[in-house]
Scaffold this motif. Structure first.
Motif, PDB file in Angstrom:
ATOM      1  N   GLU A 283       0.812  -1.221   0.000  1.00 14.64           N
ATOM      2  CA  GLU A 283       0.000   0.000   0.000  1.00 14.64           C
ATOM      3  C   GLU A 283       0.846   1.272   0.000  1.00 14.64           C
ATOM      4  OE1 GLU A 283      -2.313  -3.216   2.259  1.00 14.64           O
ATOM      5  OE2 GLU A 283      -0.257  -2.452   2.272  1.00 14.64           O
TER       6      GLU A 283
ATOM      7  N   TYR B 224       1.949   2.211  -3.581  1.00 11.31           N
ATOM      8  CA  TYR B 224       0.886   2.769  -4.423  1.00 11.31           C
ATOM      9  C   TYR B 224       0.518   4.183  -3.981  1.00 11.31           C
ATOM     10  CZ  TYR B 224       0.455  -1.760  -6.609  1.00 11.31           C
ATOM     11  OH  TYR B 224       0.723  -2.904  -7.307  1.00 11.31           O
ATOM     12  N   GLU B 225       0.464   4.418  -2.681  1.00  9.06           N
ATOM     13  CA  GLU B 225       0.150   5.758  -2.189  1.00  9.06           C
ATOM     14  C   GLU B 225       1.246   6.745  -2.583  1.00  9.06           C
ATOM     15  OE1 GLU B 225      -0.729   5.130   1.960  1.00  9.06           O
ATOM     16  OE2 GLU B 225      -2.515   3.956   1.457  1.00  9.06           O
TER      17      GLU B 225
ATOM     18  N   ARG C 225      -4.904   6.567  -4.629  1.00  6.55           N
ATOM     19  CA  ARG C 225      -5.588   6.746  -3.356  1.00  6.55           C
ATOM     20  C   ARG C 225      -6.395   5.501  -3.029  1.00  6.55           C
ATOM     21  NH1 ARG C 225     -10.923   7.832  -3.896  1.00  6.55           N
ATOM     22  NH2 ARG C 225     -11.609   8.626  -5.898  1.00  6.55           N
ATOM     23  N   LYS C 226      -6.468   5.231  -1.733  1.00  4.93           N
ATOM     24  CA  LYS C 226      -7.205   4.074  -1.265  1.00  4.93           C
ATOM     25  C   LYS C 226      -8.675   4.261  -1.589  1.00  4.93           C
ATOM     26  CE  LYS C 226      -7.342   0.974   2.601  1.00  4.93           C
ATOM     27  NZ  LYS C 226      -6.800   0.680   3.912  1.00  4.93           N
ATOM     28  N   SER C 227      -9.312   3.178  -2.015  1.00  2.00           N
ATOM     29  CA  SER C 227     -10.716   3.257  -2.418  1.00  2.00           C
ATOM     30  C   SER C 227     -11.492   2.128  -1.762  1.00  2.00           C
ATOM     31  CB  SER C 227     -10.799   3.188  -3.952  1.00  2.00           C
ATOM     32  OG  SER C 227     -12.124   3.324  -4.388  1.00  2.00           O
TER      33      SER C 227
ATOM     34  N   GLN D   4     -13.015  -1.437  -0.526  1.00  3.65           N
ATOM     35  CA  GLN D   4     -12.533  -2.738  -0.059  1.00  3.65           C
ATOM     36  C   GLN D   4     -12.779  -3.743  -1.171  1.00  3.65           C
ATOM     37  OE1 GLN D   4     -11.230  -3.617   2.934  1.00  3.65           O
ATOM     38  NE2 GLN D   4     -11.136  -5.777   2.442  1.00  3.65           N
TER      39      GLN D   4
END
Length: 128
Positions: A105, A108-109, A114-116, A118
């Protein structure tokens, strides 16, 4: 290092030795070839050697997903994965969704993702 978006020259014969260095497995050549023909393949090559690949599966309008981002272990931490993500963002026909393996993670950040949502999985009856 050379990069190619929508690399139509990527074949199972070239991809399988590469993928087995990252995710060893018993992959079927014909099924692999069929899969490669259904995705947008972004490749990274060091001379003739395939060292990185990002594959996009998209309907061209509503949805796109990164099926995998692979870089040979000896080429990791050299900006190749970041460049492949940049090319995907620059050329994708849709927004891209993807799952990240646990522990990746931060990579990627750092690359601007951006986290999206689940993610979930529905397995086939035979467990695949």
């Amino acid at each position: 290092m050379t990069y190619q978006f929508d690399d139509k020259t990527l074949t199972a014969e070239r991809f399988l030795p590469f993928v087995n260095q990252v995710w060893p497995g018993n992959y079927d050549r014909e099924s692999t070839q069929a899969a490669l023909e259904k995705t947008i393949n972004i490749t990274a090559c060091d001379g003739p050697a395939l060292v990185g690949c990002l594959r996009i599966l998209s309907d061209g309008y509503y949805f796109g997903t990164i099926t995998e981002l692979l870089v040979l272990p000896q080429y990791q931490r050299k900006g190749i994965g970041k460049k492949l993500l940049h090319l995907a963002r620059e050329h994708t026909p849709t927004m891209l969704y993807f799952g990240a393996q646990p522990g990746l993670e931060p990579f990627y950040e750092k690359c601007g993702c951006r986290k999206s949502l689940q993610s979930y999985v529905i397995e086939k009856e035979d467990g695949r």
